[in-house]
Structure formats: C-alpha cells, structure tokens
Design a protein around this motif. Structure first.
Motif, short mmCIF file in Angstrom:
data_model
loop_
_atom_site.label_atom_id
_atom_site.label_comp_id
_atom_site.label_asym_id
_atom_site.label_seq_id
_atom_site.Cartn_x
_atom_site.Cartn_y
_atom_site.Cartn_z
N ALA A 49 -2.43 -0.19 -8.36
CA ALA A 49 -1.52 0.89 -8.76
C ALA A 49 -1.17 0.75 -10.24
O ALA A 49 -0.43 -0.16 -10.62
CB ALA A 49 -0.27 0.86 -7.90
N HIS A 50 -1.68 1.63 -11.07
CA HIS A 50 -1.47 1.52 -12.51
C HIS A 50 -0.06 1.95 -12.93
O HIS A 50 0.41 1.58 -14.01
CB HIS A 50 -2.51 2.35 -13.26
N LEU A 85 0.84 -1.19 0.00
CA LEU A 85 0.00 0.00 0.00
C LEU A 85 0.88 1.25 0.00
O LEU A 85 1.77 1.40 0.85
CB LEU A 85 -0.91 0.02 1.23
N PHE A 86 0.59 2.15 -0.95
CA PHE A 86 1.40 3.36 -1.08
C PHE A 86 0.56 4.41 -1.80
O PHE A 86 -0.26 4.06 -2.66
CB PHE A 86 2.66 3.03 -1.91
N PRO A 131 2.93 -6.82 -8.96
CA PRO A 131 1.54 -7.31 -8.82
C PRO A 131 0.90 -7.02 -7.46
O PRO A 131 -0.32 -6.94 -7.36
CB PRO A 131 1.66 -8.82 -9.06
N GLU A 132 1.69 -6.87 -6.43
CA GLU A 132 1.12 -6.65 -5.10
C GLU A 132 0.78 -5.18 -4.83
O GLU A 132 0.13 -4.86 -3.83
CB GLU A 132 2.11 -7.11 -4.01
N SER A 133 1.23 -4.27 -5.70
CA SER A 133 1.16 -2.84 -5.41
C SER A 133 -0.24 -2.27 -5.60
O SER A 133 -0.85 -2.42 -6.66
CB SER A 133 2.15 -2.08 -6.29
#
Length: 258
Positions: free
Chosen positions: A56-57, A29-30, A62-64
């Motif tokens: 997150a585009h 998560l960011f 993959p986890e972002s």
C-alpha cells in the motif's frame, strides 16, 4: 481477523483484514468488501487465502497491503484446533508480546503496527452507548451507492447496520515495573456480529449473553488480543481481533525439599 465494516466512498463499505503470510509475517489487507464478495471467495478465520495484493503506497505502516478487489480470491485449507490449537499456535506465538508497553515501544523503534498481546488478566468489559446510533446522511449516501461488482444477490443484501454501542476491554499485563492496566476498543467483526445475534435472540436482554461470551467465557481462555493502529493516528491502538485458544496447562515444577 476482520474488523467491523465501515462506510466507504469508493467501495460502499469496507473492512480491514489482519493476516499472516506463508513466511509468518503479519499483514494488513485493505480494502476488503467482504459482504459483497462472491460466496465462493468469502473466507473465514484460520483459512489460507490466495489473492492479488500489493504494498500500500498511501499507507506508511509496514504491514499494510492493498487487496485487488476485482481479482479472484482462492480459499484454501483451514488450520484446525487439534491438540489444543497446536498448529494455530505455531503461527501465532512468534508474534506474542506480554504487555502493551512492549508493543508500543516496538512501534516507536521499528514502526510495526500489528501485534498480539497476551493479557495477564481480563478485568472488565465496558459497554457504552455511542452518541449517534445511526449513520450520518453522508455515510448513508456511501452505503446506498451502486458498485461495479454488484449482482442481483448483493443488491438484495440488507444495508450495513451501525453498532449502537462501543465495546472496550480493560485488562492487566505484567511488566518489569509491575502490573500495567490498559483499556482498548474492540473493533473485531466477530464482536459486532455477536451483538446483533444477541439482540435478535434476546431482545432488550441482549447484554447478559453478550457478556457471558466476551467477558466470562473468554476470561477462562488463553485470550490474546490482536492489536492494530489507525492509519491517520499511528499511535492509537485498537483491538482488531480476538484469539482464544484453551487455557494453557502449566506443568507443576519439581521442588527439592531441604
């Protein structure tokens, strides 16, 4: 876990959070502007959190996922440490790999950039002074900007301090080819906070209690390293968090004598 905050052009300062969703999948998560989140929404380790997140585009890992910094974060129940971390281990153990070689191979095969390592042995804590112990003028400008989410309380908070040292773990893992030795940088916020607490309490003698915690005490735990990669350098791994349940009890094996 949360990484130590860094200056941010858009959000003054941000940290990266590694988490698990209800299905047990690892998530990044960011941005998380943790020090400037309203007190009721500040979450701790091992707490369930409900928040607005989107894939997150601009990050191919993959986890972002992107956290909506303007949304309300609801903090839920906390998973405790009863029965030797029994409940916590249920969530962690599916992600444990026994060596870095397996972690990196999985990244190359599947693109996964978060994982948990269980070292066989912690061999050294390396403490190295950074070249520039203070923020650059550009970084100071980022940290001094006012943001839309500012309140009288957040404006009065002390400025983010740069860590004047880098911390690296040296550790060993077992592989099919023998013992594997590795060295990785620790970016966990908990380690940074420990440094500042030790400086506050012990002054120039800070390193002894710092090592007592991160090196001596953790070497006696079932230490696991939550590993993650850098966005711009997907093949470069960091220790983004530390997980340290009690040492596992190995049951004695029944032997038949001949």
């Amino acid at each position: 876990v949360k990484t130590y905050p860094q200056p941010s052009t858009k959000h003054r300062e941000t940290t990266c959070v590694a988490a698990l969703n209800r299905q047990g999948a690892l998530r990044r998560l960011f941005p998380v502007t943790f020090r400037f989140i309203d007190g009721d929404m500040q979450f701790q380790k091992w707490e369930w959190v409900r928040a607005n997140v989107l894939r997150a585009h601009d990050d191919r890992r993959p986890e972002s996922h992107k956290l909506d910094v303007d949304s309300i974060i609801k903090v839920g129940a906390k998973i405790g440490t009863n029965n030797g971390w029994e409940e916590r281990k249920k969530w962690v153990e599916p992600h444990i790999l026994e060596n870095f070689e397996a972690l990196e191979k999985r990244r190359q095969d599947t693109g996964e950039t978060l994982g948990i390592l269980r070292p066989t042995r912690l061999t050294k804590l390396e403490v190295t002074a950074v070249k520039n112990p203070d923020w650059t003028s550009e970084e100071k400008e980022k940290l001094s900007k006012e943001c839309l989410f500012d309140t009288d309380e957040t404006k009065s908070r002390p400025a983010l301090r740069k860590l004047p040292f880098d911390f690296h773990y040296h550790y060993e893992c077992e592989t099919t080819m023998g013992v594997e030795t590795n060295r990785h940088k620790i970016t966990d916020w908990e380690a940074g906070a420990l440094y500042w607490n030790c400086v506050h309490n012990y002054g120039p003698n800070w390193e002894r209690p710092f090592r007592a915690r991160l090196q001596e005490e953790f070497a006696k735990k079932d230490l696991m390293l939550l590993m993650g990669t850098i966005h711009r350098f997907p093949g470069q791994w960091l220790i983004v968090g530390l997980i340290y349940p009690p040492k596992r009890k190995i049951e004695p094996q029944l032997q038949l004598a001949f």
